[in-house]
Design an enzyme around this catalytic site. Sequence first.
Site, PDB file in Angstrom:
ATOM      1  N   GLU A 202       0.826  -1.214   0.000  1.00  0.00           N
ATOM      2  CA  GLU A 202       0.000   0.000   0.000  1.00  0.00           C
ATOM      3  C   GLU A 202       0.857   1.260   0.000  1.00  0.00           C
ATOM      4  OE1 GLU A 202      -2.977  -0.101   3.081  1.00  0.00           O
ATOM      5  OE2 GLU A 202      -4.005  -1.787   2.156  1.00  0.00           O
ATOM      6  N   GLU A 273      -6.798  -7.361  -1.039  1.00  0.00           N
ATOM      7  CA  GLU A 273      -7.417  -7.211   0.287  1.00  0.00           C
ATOM      8  C   GLU A 273      -8.857  -6.770   0.152  1.00  0.00           C
ATOM      9  OE1 GLU A 273      -5.558  -5.007   3.374  1.00  0.00           O
ATOM     10  OE2 GLU A 273      -3.583  -5.841   2.970  1.00  0.00           O
TER      11      GLU A 273
END
Length: 649
Positions: A202, A273
Site C-alpha cells: 500500500e 485485500e
Amino acid sequence: MVQVEPGRILLIAFLSTLLITSSIAQKEEEEEVDPNSPESTTPKEVTYDSRSLLVNGKRMLFFSGSIHYPRSPPDTWPDLLRKAKMGGLNMVETYVFWNVHEPVQGKYNFEGDYDLVKFIKLIQQHKMFAMLRVGPFIQGEWNHGGLPYWLREVPNIIFRCDNEPFKMHMKKFVTLVIEKMKQAKLFAPQGGPIIVSQIENEYNTIQLAFKERGDSYVQWAAKMALSLDTKVPWIMCKQKDAPDPIINTCNGRHCGDTFTGPNGPNKPFLWTENWTAQFRVFGDPPSQRSAEDLAFSIIRFCSKNGTLVNYYMYHGGTNFGRTSSSYTTTRYYDEAPLDEFGLIRQPKWGHLKDAHRAVNLCKRALFSGSPFVQKLGPDQEARVWEQPGTSLCSAFLTNNDTKKPQALRFRGQDYQLPPRSISILPDCKTEVFNSQMITTHHNSRNFVRSVAANKNFNWEMYREVVPDDPGNKLNEPRELYELTKDTSDYAWYITKLDLGRRDLPMKNEILPVLRVASLGHGLHCYVNGKYIGTAHGSKVEKSFVFQKPVEFQAGSNQIALLGFLVGLPDSGAYMEKRYAGPRSITILGLNTGTLDITLNTWSHQVGLDGEKNQIYTQNGFPKVQWVKGGPSEGVTWYKVIPLQHYNFF
Ligand SMILES: *[C@@H]1O[C@H](CO)[C@@H](O)[C@H](O)[C@H]1NC(C)=O
Ligand SMILES: *[C@@H]1O[C@H](CO)[C@@H](O)[C@H](O)[C@H]1NC(C)=O
Ligand SMILES: CC(=O)N[C@H]1CO[C@H](CO)[C@@H](O)[C@@H]1O
C-alpha cells in the site's frame, strides 16, 4: 491462553455434522479440479496475461484468504487450513513478519510460532496455493508494521523511501526470506505452492510525502525484488505505478467498482485485500460486514475481469503478547469467516463457499468467452461472458438499487432480484446463486460461564511498587519509544521536589493540580507512593492531558509517572519519527503560582517489577510477596493457583 468452555464443545460437535455433509459435496467437485494439483510437488510454471494468472499455461480463478501464522498457534494451522479449503479457497495469503523473525539485529528466529516454512508447506499439503506478501513493511495492524525496533536506531534511516540505510536493511531481509523459501523449494517452479509474492505494501498512500524519493524507491524496490529471481510474479498492492512486470493490485471493500484497473495491458485484475470486516481498536464496537455484501462484491469483481480475490482476513486470530500496533485490540478480525478461535462463523463461511462454487461454475465461460454489458434498467445490468458460435455462456445479473427488489427480464426469462444483489447464471438461464439469498444455516457462538473457572478460588495480588530512585537521570523525561525500545510497554519517570509550607494551600483550601501533557499512549500517576489516577489517548488522538488535584506535603515529594504504550504505530510516512510519553509536567495552583517541573531532572526505569521477575511463571511467582485481597489501586497483578488440574470439559 484460551480456555475452551463446555458450550464450545457442543457447538463444535454441531458444526462438524454440518461440515461432513458439505465435504461430501466438496468431494464431487474435487474430481474435476485442477490437474496441476498444487499438492503434487512437480514444478509448475507461473505466468500471467491480461486475463489471469496461469499455472502451467492453464488459466486459474483464485479465491484466497489471509491467515497469518503468528496470529494462531501452530497446533491450529492444519485445522484452519482444512476449513479454508472446505470453504472453497484454493489459495492462502500470509505476510512475513520481520520483527518476530529478527527481533535483535542479526539474530533470526524462524522456529515454533514463527515457522514460516512449515506454514507454507502445510498450505501445500492442504492442496492450496500460497501468496507470500514479503513487504517487509506490512502494516496489518501489526506492531511497527513489522519493522523491527532496532531499525529505528540505525543512523540517518528514513523508512520506506530512497534512503541507503533503509534500502540496505530491507534488501538484506527480503533476500534472506526469499533464499529461505528457495532452499525449502517452496516456489511453484521448484514444486512448491507459492505462485505470487508481494514487495512493499500500500505504498501509494504515502508515496507523495517522499516526492521523487518515493518514486525512485518504488523503482528500486521493484528491481530489487525482480533480481531475487523467484520465477513467480511479483505484485504491489495499491501501487498505481507498479513498474513492469510487477502487477498492481487492489485493496478495498468494493474493488469491483473502485479499482481503476491494471496499469499495463498485459496485467490481470487482482484483488489482494477485500476486508471481511474491520479490525478494531480499543473502544470500537464489533465490526460488521455482512456475508451478503461480501458475496456481492467478490462476484461483481469476478464479473468485471477479476480473477483473484483475497479475503482480508479469512481468519484473524489473536495479536499475542505485544504484537499489535497502537491501540489495536488483541482480538483480530473475530468477525471473519473463521473467528478468532478458528470456529466457523455462519452464515459468512457457508455463503461465501456457495458463492465460490457458483462463480467456479462460470469458469469456462469466463476464460473462453468475451464479456459484454447489457443494460436492463437504470440501476440494473447483465454482465455476460459468451463464446460466439457455441453454447458457452454465463451471466451475472445485477440489481444495484439499494432499496427496491427488481424483476429483470433477460433472454426471455424473468428473474427476481432483491435490492443490491447479483444473480449467477452459469448457463445464461439457470439462476444458481443470488448474493442476498442465504441458504446456509446460521450459527451462534455462546460463551458459557465456566463452573470450574469460577470455583471459589483464593485470589492473591501483588501491587507494583514505585521505585525510589532508579537512576538513569536526564533533565527532562525521555521519549517513551526510545526509552522502552519495544522491550516493555511500561516505563517509570520519577522526580523529587521540595515544597515549602508557604507554597502549599491551607487546610480546606483548593488543592494544587498536577498536570501532565503526554504524547501518548497512557499513564498512571503516583505521588509519594500513592496512586493518583490514570489517563490515556486513543487511536485517533494519541496525545492527552492528565490533570488531578493532589495533596502534596511540605518537604520532599516524589512524583512518579508510569508511562505506557499500546503498540508502535503501523502506518504513514516517517514512522521512525513518531513520539510518545510525557512532554510537559506542571503543578498549578501553588501559592507561588504555577511550577513547571518538566526540566526538574527525571530518573527512568523501563518495565515493571512483575515483568522483570516473570511473576506470571512457575519460577517467577515466588519472587514477590503476594497478599490476599480484593480490588487494588494502581498497577496490580492477580494470581490464583488452582489446587488441582480441573477438567474443563
Ligand atoms: C475486461 O476485459 C475486456 C477484454 O479485455 C475489456 O474489453 C473490458 O473493458 C474489461 N472490463 C473492465 C471492467 O475493465
Ligand atoms: C452501485 O451503487 C453504488 C452505491 O450504492 C455505487 O458506488 C456503484 O458505482 C454503483 N454501481 C453501478 C454499476 O451502478
Ligand atoms: C479503499 C477502501 O475502500 N477503503 C475502505 C476500507 O474499509 C474502511 C472501513 O470500512 C473504509 O474506511 C475505507 O475507506
